[in-house]
Design a protein around this motif. Structure first.
Motif, PDB file in Angstrom:
ATOM      1  N   GLY A 121      -2.908  -0.045 -23.206  1.00 16.28           N
ATOM      2  CA  GLY A 121      -3.164  -0.722 -24.868  1.00 16.28           C
ATOM      3  C   GLY A 121      -3.696  -0.290 -25.333  1.00 16.28           C
ATOM      4  N   ASN A 122      -4.981  -0.551 -26.121  1.00 15.96           N
ATOM      5  CA  ASN A 122      -6.383  -0.479 -26.992  1.00 15.96           C
ATOM      6  C   ASN A 122      -6.114   1.331 -26.371  1.00 15.96           C
ATOM      7  OD1 ASN A 122      -6.601  -1.817 -29.251  1.00 15.96           O
ATOM      8  ND2 ASN A 122      -5.297  -2.978 -27.765  1.00 15.96           N
TER       9      ASN A 122
ATOM     10  N   GLU B 288       2.542   0.106 -32.484  1.00 13.90           N
ATOM     11  CA  GLU B 288       2.503  -1.181 -32.156  1.00 13.90           C
ATOM     12  C   GLU B 288       3.989  -1.913 -32.417  1.00 13.90           C
ATOM     13  OE1 GLU B 288      -0.092  -5.399 -32.074  1.00 13.90           O
ATOM     14  OE2 GLU B 288      -1.032  -2.967 -32.704  1.00 13.90           O
ATOM     15  N   SER B 289       4.308  -2.867 -30.789  1.00 12.26           N
ATOM     16  CA  SER B 289       5.862  -3.746 -31.108  1.00 12.26           C
ATOM     17  C   SER B 289       5.555  -4.573 -30.947  1.00 12.26           C
ATOM     18  CB  SER B 289       6.465  -3.547 -29.725  1.00 12.26           C
ATOM     19  OG  SER B 289       5.933  -4.178 -28.396  1.00 12.26           O
ATOM     20  N   SER B 290       4.034  -6.026 -31.015  1.00 14.94           N
ATOM     21  CA  SER B 290       3.630  -6.840 -31.103  1.00 14.94           C
ATOM     22  C   SER B 290       4.135  -7.686 -32.520  1.00 14.94           C
ATOM     23  CB  SER B 290       2.342  -6.934 -30.782  1.00 14.94           C
ATOM     24  OG  SER B 290       1.302  -6.895 -31.887  1.00 14.94           O
TER      25      SER B 290
ATOM     26  N   ALA C 174      -5.855  -6.725 -31.885  1.00 11.72           N
ATOM     27  CA  ALA C 174      -4.681  -5.432 -31.944  1.00 11.72           C
ATOM     28  C   ALA C 174      -4.583  -5.435 -30.595  1.00 11.72           C
ATOM     29  CB  ALA C 174      -5.249  -4.125 -33.098  1.00 11.72           C
ATOM     30  N   GLY C 175      -3.182  -4.674 -30.791  1.00 10.29           N
ATOM     31  CA  GLY C 175      -2.217  -4.192 -29.555  1.00 10.29           C
ATOM     32  C   GLY C 175      -2.626  -2.600 -29.481  1.00 10.29           C
ATOM     33  N   CYS C 176      -1.140  -1.844 -29.049  1.00  8.32           N
ATOM     34  CA  CYS C 176      -1.347  -0.650 -28.444  1.00  8.32           C
ATOM     35  C   CYS C 176      -2.316   0.361 -29.900  1.00  8.32           C
ATOM     36  CB  CYS C 176       0.125   0.317 -28.720  1.00  8.32           C
ATOM     37  SG  CYS C 176       0.932  -0.205 -26.939  1.00  8.32           S
ATOM     38  N   SER C 177      -1.571  -0.091 -31.604  1.00 11.47           N
ATOM     39  CA  SER C 177      -1.737   0.447 -32.522  1.00 11.47           C
ATOM     40  C   SER C 177      -3.718   0.242 -33.177  1.00 11.47           C
ATOM     41  CB  SER C 177      -1.429  -0.137 -34.192  1.00 11.47           C
ATOM     42  OG  SER C 177      -1.298  -0.802 -34.220  1.00 11.47           O
TER      43      SER C 177
END
Length: 351
Positions: free
Chosen positions: A302-303, A329-331, A121-124
């Motif tokens: 990020g994570n 998370e914008s991805s 995953a990305g930021c979330s």
């Protein structure tokens, strides 16, 4: 709501940032990007790298950082590795596809014969990992470890004159840094310092929407040397994230049964320093609500970022105080967040 009604509890946190901080002047020298432009456009002062941007030499792997932050979280919780029932690790940049960085981290911590999960995953990702941890605790486990981290060495090229790159790729050279952070989670409060998780939001919100960020993958081979590996639609992110953050705040307040005036701290999305300022200004929280941010000093890790914020929060959160962690998370557009409270005592609540 009493302490035993919480979804889970945070018993301790830890973080790991590699090497010395790299300021904007040094970043400008490495990649040919104006330091003044970085200050104006991003608002991030320093970041850390687990590699040498001048030579590309790796100094810290993701597993190095994850194991270091996890060991610190265990020490802060006063627990040993043998007390853990599971490990969940989230990342967008694993050291290898196999073995997983989660397995490597478990090995370094001396863990064995327990479930180990890795979330891509990305930021979330940190909130997704906490959501999985919550389910494991609800299923009968007593204590676990959640770790999040990312590294940039595979995607930012040493010696690259980034000033010639397309804006969607150039921005990645100034936004991101390396790091990891961890939290020990328990089903019951471990001691009087435990922070209760009163609400957890994790929801996909990207149906029919183009991605705001793309990170490509090519492994060791490079069959398409001119292929753009990083894409960041910063303008769309800048427009959409503040509104999504506001939605998350009100959903978390509704879940926890709080009003905005009962929130003492907010942990906003951390894409960049300037965007964080804009997001906080538009959340509608009372003036006395204090911000917990780290992106100006760490870059976007990020994570690791939501857990880095939690690590800073736990040092400040007093008994009876509450906080909202807001993550976008914008991805492919994911809304996530946490409602947190440090109870006033056994079975107590804030107000």
């Amino acid at each position: 709501m009493t302490a035993r009604d919480a979804l889970m509890h945070l018993a301790g946190t830890g973080s790991a940032l590699p090497g010395e901080p790299v300021d904007n002047e040094a970043l400008s020298g490495f990649f040919g990007i104006s330091g003044d432009w970085i200050d104006l456009f991003v608002g991030t002062r320093t970041r850390h790298f687990g590699w040498d941007p001048a030579t590309g030499k790796i100094t810290h792997t993701l597993a190095d950082l994850c194991a270091e932050s996890a060991a610190r979280a265990l020490a802060a919780a006063g627990l040993a590795a043998a007390d853990l029932d599971f490990l969940v690790l989230s990342t967008a940049t694993p050291d290898t596809l196999l073995p997983t960085t989660a397995g490597e981290t478990a090995d370094r911590l001396g863990l064995n014969h327990l479930p180990v999960y890795q979330v891509q995953a990305g930021c979330s990702g940190a909130v997704q990992a906490l959501d999985l941890a919550r389910a494991l605790l609800a299923g009968g486990h007593q204590a676990g470890l959640v770790v999040g981290g990312d590294v940039t060495a595979r995607f930012l090229r040493a010696g690259q004159d980034a000033s010639d790159l397309a804006t969607q790729e150039l921005v990645n050279y100034v936004l991101f840094g390396d790091g990891a952070a961890a939290a020990v989670v328990t089903a019951e409060p471990h001691d009087a310092r435990a922070v209760a998780v009163r609400g957890l939001l994790h929801r996909f919100a990207g149906l029919g929407r183009p991605p705001g960020q793309i990170v490509g993958w090519r492994g060791l081979a490079e069959p398409e040397p001119d292929r753009q590996m990083l894409f960041e639609d910063y303008k769309t992110i800048e427009e959409d994230v503040p509104a999504l953050a506001g939605e998350i705040v009100w959903e978390l307040l509704s879940t926890a049964g709080w009003t905005e005036r009962q929130v003492d701290f907010v942990l906003p999305p951390q894409l960049s320093g300037h965007m964080t300022d804009r997001i906080v200004a538009g959340l509608g929280l009372p003036p006395g609500c204090r911000e917990v941010s780290c992106v100006r000093d760490t870059g976007n890790t990020g994570n690791a970022l939501p857990l880095l914020q939690l690590h800073r929060l736990l040092a400040r959160l007093a008994p009876g105080e509450r906080a909202l962690s807001v993550v976008v998370e914008s991805s492919k557009w994911i809304k996530a967040g946490l409602a947190l409270e440090r109870p006033t005592g056994e079975g107590g609540q804030a107000r």
